[in-house]
Design a protein around this motif. Structure first.
Motif, short mmCIF file in Angstrom:
data_model
loop_
_atom_site.label_atom_id
_atom_site.label_comp_id
_atom_site.label_asym_id
_atom_site.label_seq_id
_atom_site.Cartn_x
_atom_site.Cartn_y
_atom_site.Cartn_z
N LEU A 39 5.10 5.96 2.09
CA LEU A 39 6.10 5.24 1.30
C LEU A 39 5.48 4.69 0.02
CD1 LEU A 39 8.94 4.18 1.03
CD2 LEU A 39 8.32 2.22 2.43
N LEU A 40 4.23 4.21 0.10
CA LEU A 40 3.56 3.71 -1.09
C LEU A 40 3.34 4.84 -2.11
CD1 LEU A 40 2.06 1.63 -2.78
CD2 LEU A 40 0.04 2.03 -1.38
N THR A 43 6.57 5.75 -3.77
CA THR A 43 6.98 4.74 -4.76
C THR A 43 6.22 4.92 -6.07
OG1 THR A 43 7.45 3.19 -2.98
CG2 THR A 43 7.20 2.28 -5.19
N LEU A 44 4.92 5.19 -5.98
CA LEU A 44 4.12 5.40 -7.19
C LEU A 44 4.56 6.66 -7.93
CD1 LEU A 44 0.56 4.49 -5.82
CD2 LEU A 44 2.11 3.06 -7.16
N ALA A 46 7.58 7.98 -7.91
CA ALA A 46 8.88 7.71 -8.54
C ALA A 46 8.72 6.83 -9.78
CB ALA A 46 9.82 7.05 -7.53
N SER A 47 7.73 5.93 -9.77
CA SER A 47 7.57 5.03 -10.91
C SER A 47 7.11 5.75 -12.16
CB SER A 47 6.56 3.92 -10.55
OG SER A 47 5.24 4.44 -10.49
N TYR A 115 1.56 14.36 -0.38
CA TYR A 115 2.03 13.22 -1.19
C TYR A 115 0.98 12.87 -2.25
CZ TYR A 115 6.12 11.92 1.65
OH TYR A 115 7.34 11.88 2.28
N GLU A 184 10.54 8.12 4.16
CA GLU A 184 11.50 7.95 3.07
C GLU A 184 12.95 7.98 3.50
OE1 GLU A 184 10.46 10.05 -0.70
OE2 GLU A 184 9.13 11.15 0.62
#
Length: 359
Positions: A39-40, A43-44, A46-47, A115, A184
């Motif tokens: 998940l981390l 998130t990175l 997507a940022s 990932y 996710e």
């Protein structure tokens, strides 16, 4: 916050967690860090996507020109740097190389690397797009591109390991999707990414770097991966390992390196599977929010790979094997084409009947 250079925990906090998950070094196994690490990483990824997503070669890239002001004005995260990318790539390769026998059988260790590869690609593509729009002194730009190339090559061993694991087939890809859902969830029953997406994202970055003053040294890896996937016995396992973005990226690579496909019935069968896989894109919800080209672009690219692979079998006047007719029938190629055209708005039909695609 731990990724900030001045953080007390240091920017390396994430990297040991990724490496330990890839290698299975955690006492409780890779599952002890999942789905948190996944998940981390998601998130990175997507940022960074609004700043550095590379355009697709077979689609109209005009809309990406509008990104230039955003890329030049935006302050990138402090961890978005060549040094972080190189360290991440090295950790991914080291983690997979150090896997224990138990971890090698656990798809979570490879999925974590998938990932990580996608995050590495996101960092490299963001830095590359910033250089493409920023201008500046030629010497400084050349030095920056050299560092980005080093970062993009830092995880080649991990990239090979993931591609081989997926091409081996079996239940690996499906197990990865189950673990990805744990990290996710799913949007409208669609999983956002597949195990191959990170591999294809890195290869796309390497292709873009070669096109931007490169020496062509990055192309052999892309050709080798294309041949590896086409030669896989279970093409369905390859498709399961692709998210929507991964499918687009694979078609993008095939449009450039389609000559790497061997002139075999198996390669043509692989292309027919990809053509069939483009059909659900027309009904995929919120495709525009994913910043992906229209489905018609993917269909045209897949059709071109089919025509190229079929033509390779007939080179030198050779007659294609008669069993190919069965492949076209079993994969419902003509029906897929007609159904896809039927899903297009009337205004899109002109683009399907104009230019070389019409033939």
């Amino acid at each position: 916050e731990s990724l900030a250079p001045d953080a007390s925990a240091g920017p390396g906090l994430l990297l040991p967690a990724v490496e330990a998950t890839c290698s299975g070094a955690l006492l409780q196994g890779p599952s002890a860090a999942w789905p948190g690490v996944g998940l981390l990483l998601a998130t990175l990824i997507a940022s960074l996507r609004p700043y550095g997503d590379l355009p697709f070669g077979y689609a109209d890239a005009a809309e990406h020109v509008a990104e230039a002001p955003l890329l030049l004005r935006a302050e990138l995260p402090p961890w978005c740097s060549p040094a972080f990318a190189q360290a991440l790539g090295a950790r991914l390769s080291a983690g997979l190389a150090a896997r224990s026998a138990d971890a090698a059988e656990n798809p979570l260790s490879v999925l974590c690397a998938c990932y990580g590869l996608e995050l590495l690609a996101a960092v490299c593509s963001t830095l590359l797009r910033r250089q493409q729009f920023a201008g500046g002194a030629a010497a400084a730009r050349s030095s920056a591109l050299h560092e980005i190339r080093r970062a993009a090559r830092s995880a080649d061993d991990a990239l090979d390991a993931v591609a081989v694991a997926v091409a081996r087939g079996g239940s690996f890809s499906r197990l990865c999707l189950e673990d990805s859902r744990r990290a996710e969830g799913a949007l409208h029953s669609i999983v956002a990414r597949g195990p191959l997406d990170g591999v294809l994202a890195i290869l796309t970055v390497q292709k873009a770097l070669d096109e931007d003053g490169g020496d062509g040294l990055l192309q052999p890896l892309a050709r080798r991966v294309v041949r590896c996937l086409a030669a896989a016995e279970d093409h369905q396992a390859i498709l399961v390992a692709l998210g929507p973005r991964g499918l687009y990226r694979l078609l993008d690579l095939l449009s450039c390196f389609g000559d790497a496909l061997p002139p075999t019935p198996a390669a043509l069968r692989f292309c027919l599977h990809l053509l069939r896989a483009t059909l659900p894109l027309a009904s995929l919800p919120h495709l525009d929010r994913m910043a992906l080209p229209p489905p018609a672009a993917a269909f045209r690219a897949a059709a071109q790979t089919v025509l190229r692979a079929f033509g390779a079998l007939g080179q030198g006047g050779a007659t294609p094997p008669p069993e190919l007719h069965g492949d076209f029938q079993s994969l419902q190629t003509v029906a897929v084409a007609l159904r896809f055209i039927g899903t297009l708005p009337a205004g899109d039909l002109g683009s399907m009947t104009a230019g070389p695609e019409a033939s």
